[in-house]
Scaffold this motif. Structure first.
Motif, PDB file in Angstrom:
ATOM      1  N   ALA A 101       3.642 -10.179  -4.717  1.00  0.00           N
ATOM      2  CA  ALA A 101       1.943  -9.611  -4.475  1.00  0.00           C
ATOM      3  C   ALA A 101       1.628  -8.072  -5.162  1.00  0.00           C
ATOM      4  N   THR A 102       3.248  -7.365  -4.876  1.00  0.00           N
ATOM      5  CA  THR A 102       3.619  -6.291  -4.906  1.00  0.00           C
ATOM      6  C   THR A 102       3.959  -6.547  -7.320  1.00  0.00           C
ATOM      7  N   GLN A 103       4.690  -7.054  -7.447  1.00  0.00           N
ATOM      8  CA  GLN A 103       4.918  -7.488  -8.554  1.00  0.00           C
ATOM      9  C   GLN A 103       4.119  -8.273  -9.476  1.00  0.00           C
TER      10      GLN A 103
ATOM     11  N   VAL B 120      10.874 -11.806  -4.694  1.00  0.00           N
ATOM     12  CA  VAL B 120      11.772 -11.883  -3.481  1.00  0.00           C
ATOM     13  C   VAL B 120      10.765 -11.661  -2.679  1.00  0.00           C
ATOM     14  N   ASP B 121      10.690 -12.974  -1.133  1.00  0.00           N
ATOM     15  CA  ASP B 121       9.916 -12.019   0.034  1.00  0.00           C
ATOM     16  C   ASP B 121      11.535 -11.871   0.813  1.00  0.00           C
ATOM     17  N   LEU B 122      11.725 -10.228   1.071  1.00  0.00           N
ATOM     18  CA  LEU B 122      13.007 -10.373   2.042  1.00  0.00           C
ATOM     19  C   LEU B 122      12.687 -10.671   3.414  1.00  0.00           C
ATOM     20  N   GLY B 123      11.658 -10.928   3.518  1.00  0.00           N
ATOM     21  CA  GLY B 123      11.727 -11.195   5.224  1.00  0.00           C
ATOM     22  C   GLY B 123      12.738 -12.590   5.533  1.00  0.00           C
TER      23      GLY B 123
ATOM     24  N   GLN C  34       1.226  -1.324   0.181  1.00  0.00           N
ATOM     25  CA  GLN C  34       0.022   0.121  -0.591  1.00  0.00           C
ATOM     26  C   GLN C  34       0.660   1.184   0.503  1.00  0.00           C
ATOM     27  N   THR C  35       2.540   0.952   0.823  1.00  0.00           N
ATOM     28  CA  THR C  35       2.584   2.347   0.252  1.00  0.00           C
ATOM     29  C   THR C  35       3.135   2.474  -0.376  1.00  0.00           C
ATOM     30  N   ALA C  36       3.833   1.392  -1.743  1.00  0.00           N
ATOM     31  CA  ALA C  36       3.648   1.819  -2.780  1.00  0.00           C
ATOM     32  C   ALA C  36       3.040   2.376  -3.712  1.00  0.00           C
TER      33      ALA C  36
ATOM     34  N   VAL D 296      18.131   0.497  -3.624  1.00  0.00           N
ATOM     35  CA  VAL D 296      16.818  -0.408  -2.271  1.00  0.00           C
ATOM     36  C   VAL D 296      16.138   0.704  -1.983  1.00  0.00           C
ATOM     37  N   GLU D 297      15.286   1.407  -2.245  1.00  0.00           N
ATOM     38  CA  GLU D 297      14.696   3.166  -2.164  1.00  0.00           C
ATOM     39  C   GLU D 297      13.587   2.863  -1.832  1.00  0.00           C
ATOM     40  N   GLY D 298      13.363   3.306  -0.543  1.00  0.00           N
ATOM     41  CA  GLY D 298      12.431   2.896   0.526  1.00  0.00           C
ATOM     42  C   GLY D 298      11.633   1.985   0.656  1.00  0.00           C
TER      43      GLY D 298
ATOM     44  N   LEU E 201      12.017  13.880  -5.369  1.00  0.00           N
ATOM     45  CA  LEU E 201      13.038  14.369  -5.179  1.00  0.00           C
ATOM     46  C   LEU E 201      14.321  13.418  -4.538  1.00  0.00           C
ATOM     47  N   ARG E 202      13.481  12.550  -3.630  1.00  0.00           N
ATOM     48  CA  ARG E 202      14.724  11.615  -3.511  1.00  0.00           C
ATOM     49  C   ARG E 202      14.820  10.459  -4.398  1.00  0.00           C
ATOM     50  N   LYS E 203      14.141  10.258  -6.053  1.00  0.00           N
ATOM     51  CA  LYS E 203      13.741   9.821  -6.812  1.00  0.00           C
ATOM     52  C   LYS E 203      14.700  10.142  -8.023  1.00  0.00           C
ATOM     53  N   ALA E 204      14.136  11.725  -7.652  1.00  0.00           N
ATOM     54  CA  ALA E 204      15.426  12.983  -8.701  1.00  0.00           C
ATOM     55  C   ALA E 204      17.202  12.926  -8.496  1.00  0.00           C
TER      56      ALA E 204
ATOM     57  N   LEU F 238      13.409  -6.515  -8.135  1.00  0.00           N
ATOM     58  CA  LEU F 238      13.082  -7.673  -7.611  1.00  0.00           C
ATOM     59  C   LEU F 238      12.319  -6.898  -6.206  1.00  0.00           C
ATOM     60  N   ASP F 239      10.883  -7.598  -6.411  1.00  0.00           N
ATOM     61  CA  ASP F 239      10.359  -7.519  -5.199  1.00  0.00           C
ATOM     62  C   ASP F 239       9.361  -8.616  -4.908  1.00  0.00           C
ATOM     63  N   HIS F 240       8.379  -7.952  -3.897  1.00  0.00           N
ATOM     64  CA  HIS F 240       7.506  -8.861  -3.153  1.00  0.00           C
ATOM     65  C   HIS F 240       6.246  -9.376  -4.373  1.00  0.00           C
TER      66      HIS F 240
ATOM     67  N   VAL G 216      16.140  -3.820  -6.122  1.00  0.00           N
ATOM     68  CA  VAL G 216      15.208  -3.872  -5.009  1.00  0.00           C
ATOM     69  C   VAL G 216      13.751  -3.561  -4.336  1.00  0.00           C
ATOM     70  N   GLY G 217      12.880  -3.954  -4.166  1.00  0.00           N
ATOM     71  CA  GLY G 217      11.864  -3.392  -3.706  1.00  0.00           C
ATOM     72  C   GLY G 217      11.402  -2.449  -4.801  1.00  0.00           C
ATOM     73  N   ALA G 218      10.991  -2.752  -5.466  1.00  0.00           N
ATOM     74  CA  ALA G 218      11.454  -1.902  -6.848  1.00  0.00           C
ATOM     75  C   ALA G 218       9.552  -0.964  -6.802  1.00  0.00           C
ATOM     76  N   GLY G 219       8.655  -1.478  -5.838  1.00  0.00           N
ATOM     77  CA  GLY G 219       7.347  -1.169  -5.983  1.00  0.00           C
ATOM     78  C   GLY G 219       6.824  -0.393  -7.696  1.00  0.00           C
ATOM     79  N   PHE G 220       5.930   0.272  -7.306  1.00  0.00           N
ATOM     80  CA  PHE G 220       6.008   1.050  -9.120  1.00  0.00           C
ATOM     81  C   PHE G 220       6.698   2.111  -9.086  1.00  0.00           C
TER      82      PHE G 220
HETATM   83  C1  LIG Z   1       7.258   2.371   0.006  1.00  0.00           C
HETATM   84  S1  LIG Z   1       7.722   0.731  -1.715  1.00  0.00           S
HETATM   85  C2  LIG Z   1       8.541   1.552  -1.934  1.00  0.00           C
HETATM   86  C3  LIG Z   1       8.655   1.014  -3.979  1.00  0.00           C
HETATM   87  C4  LIG Z   1       9.812   1.837  -4.851  1.00  0.00           C
HETATM   88  N1  LIG Z   1      11.421   1.317  -4.324  1.00  0.00           N
HETATM   89  C5  LIG Z   1       9.524   3.293  -4.797  1.00  0.00           C
HETATM   90  O1  LIG Z   1      10.487   3.976  -4.184  1.00  0.00           O
HETATM   91  O2  LIG Z   1       8.400   4.147  -5.352  1.00  0.00           O
HETATM   92  C6  LIG Z   1       7.904   0.180  -0.157  1.00  0.00           C
HETATM   93  C7  LIG Z   1       8.608  -1.668  -1.356  1.00  0.00           C
HETATM   94  O3  LIG Z   1       9.042  -2.540  -0.511  1.00  0.00           O
HETATM   95  C8  LIG Z   1       8.365  -4.033  -0.953  1.00  0.00           C
HETATM   96  N2  LIG Z   1       8.473  -4.943   0.313  1.00  0.00           N
HETATM   97  C9  LIG Z   1       8.066  -4.375   1.570  1.00  0.00           C
HETATM   98  N3  LIG Z   1       8.648  -4.993   2.424  1.00  0.00           N
HETATM   99  C10 LIG Z   1       8.413  -6.588   1.229  1.00  0.00           C
HETATM  100  C11 LIG Z   1       9.506  -8.190   2.199  1.00  0.00           C
HETATM  101  N4  LIG Z   1       9.149  -8.385   2.168  1.00  0.00           N
HETATM  102  N5  LIG Z   1       9.776  -7.974   0.298  1.00  0.00           N
HETATM  103  C12 LIG Z   1       9.897  -8.045  -0.640  1.00  0.00           C
HETATM  104  N6  LIG Z   1       9.522  -6.288  -1.081  1.00  0.00           N
HETATM  105  C13 LIG Z   1       9.307  -5.588  -0.088  1.00  0.00           C
HETATM  106  C14 LIG Z   1       7.388  -3.722  -0.846  1.00  0.00           C
HETATM  107  O4  LIG Z   1       6.765  -4.354  -1.785  1.00  0.00           O
HETATM  108  C15 LIG Z   1       7.324  -1.878  -1.849  1.00  0.00           C
HETATM  109  O5  LIG Z   1       7.431  -2.225  -3.752  1.00  0.00           O
END
Ligand SMILES: C[S@@+](CC[C@H](N)C(=O)[O-])C[C@H]1O[C@@H](n2cnc3c(N)ncnc32)[C@H](O)[C@@H]1O
Length: 280
Positions: A131-133, A152-155, A8-10, A171-173, A81-84, A127-129, A104-108
């Motif tokens: 459910a998001t990917q 990948v589930d980073l947990g 949801q944060t993505a 690995v942003e955010g 600004l973080r992204k730029a 790479l991402d969870h 890693v955790g590319a989100g959207f």
């Molecule tokens: C706030 S979003 C940031 C997305 C992107 N990096 C950005 O800056 O726009 C957090 C990201 O972390 C990923 N994430 C959170 N927990 C994760 C886990 N256990 N394994 C893999 N990815 C995870 C989510 O799927 C999501 O893509």
């Protein structure tokens, strides 16, 4: 994060990108293609909802300003600004000749999608969870040949893409949502191969209060309800010690004030998320 639901944060970052791209002072920081990708991802993450249409409306932008003012004031602008800043650093690494680009955790985020066609000789990996990917891939249909997706589930798993070195890993955010002991393992793992790492973390201001410096309890509550609470913060000294032990050298920190100012922005932004750049 919830096991079967896209982060949801993505979604917040993508929706905020569309909203902020309409502000005159931020228009030049969000390309048309980045804006379109963000719109498509919001649509895929919220099928059948009003959100994709609402984020195009001026009045909704004002409502979102109000929502930010009682949760994390200036969050959307901070994300832009973080992204730029990260894109600027990433382009420097590409010009220096990295062979792989790993997010890693590319989100959207659309950085890899936009850079891959520009740098056909570089292998891009997101790479991402799962459910998001899944949602992102559904939105995309096709994507550049030199980009691949791995879940990948980073947990419970380390990010282990097979890539040529030197590689740039972004690995942003993300790491603030993963327990610190797992983060240390991830950093040690990335530190074993040649290349550069750019990541963000919540820099500690007050002991016992994790988050953006101007974050309110309402934001804490929302993050908790979405199962995406910030799990840790750290000082630059603590991060430096972890990185040195993991094999990194030439470590630099850009706190939020510094990279906001690099684009001529200052007051009223969410502060407290520091960018770290390290090389092996
Ligand atoms: C706030 S979003 C940031 C997305 C992107 N990096 C950005 O800056 O726009 C957090 C990201 O972390 C990923 N994430 C959170 N927990 C994760 C886990 N256990 N394994 C893999 N990815 C995870 C989510 O799927 C999501 O893509």
């Amino acid at each position: 994060m919830k096991a079967n639901m896209a982060s949801q944060t993505a979604v917040v970052v993508a929706a905020g990108t569309v909203i902020t791209s309409r502000e005159p002072r931020f228009q030049n920081l969000v390309t048309e293609s980045a804006r379109r990708f963000a719109q498509d991802f919001v649509r895929a993450a919220r099928p059948g909802s009003m959100l994709p249409a609402l984020i195009e409306q001026r009045w909704f932008r004002n409502v979102m300003s109000l929502v930010q003012s009682v949760t994390i004031p200036g969050l959307f602008r901070h994300h832009i600004l973080r992204k730029a800043f990260i894109e600027r650093q990433a382009r420097l690494s590409l010009q220096e000749g990295i062979r792989s680009f790993v997010v890693v955790g590319a989100g959207f985020d659309s950085l890899a999608l936009r850079l891959a066609p520009e740098f056909p000789g570089v292998q891009f990996v997101e790479l991402d969870h799962p459910a998001t990917q899944r949602v992102k891939r559904r939105a995309l249909g096709s994507f550049p040949e030199n980009l691949r997706f791995e879940s990948v589930d980073l947990g419970s798993e380390l990010p282990t893409p097979e890539v040529a070195t030197p590689a740039l890993t972004i690995v942003e955010g993300v790491l603030m949502y993963i327990p610190l002991e797992t983060v240390e393992k991830i950093l040690r793992h990335i530190g074993q191969s040649q290349g550069a790492l750019i990541f963000t973390f919540m820099e500690r201001l007050t002991v016992g209060r994790i988050g953006f410096y101007n974050q309110t309890w309402l934001a804490d509550l929302w993050l908790k309800r979405k199962s995406e609470p910030f799990k840790w913060d750290a000082s630059q000294t603590e991060i430096e010690a972890i990185l040195v032990e993991a094999g990194f050298t030439r470590i630099e920190f850009w706190n939020s004030e510094k990279y906001h100012a690099a684009f001529g922005h200052g007051d009223g932004l969410a502060r407290g998320e520091t960018i770290c750049i390290a090389r092996t």
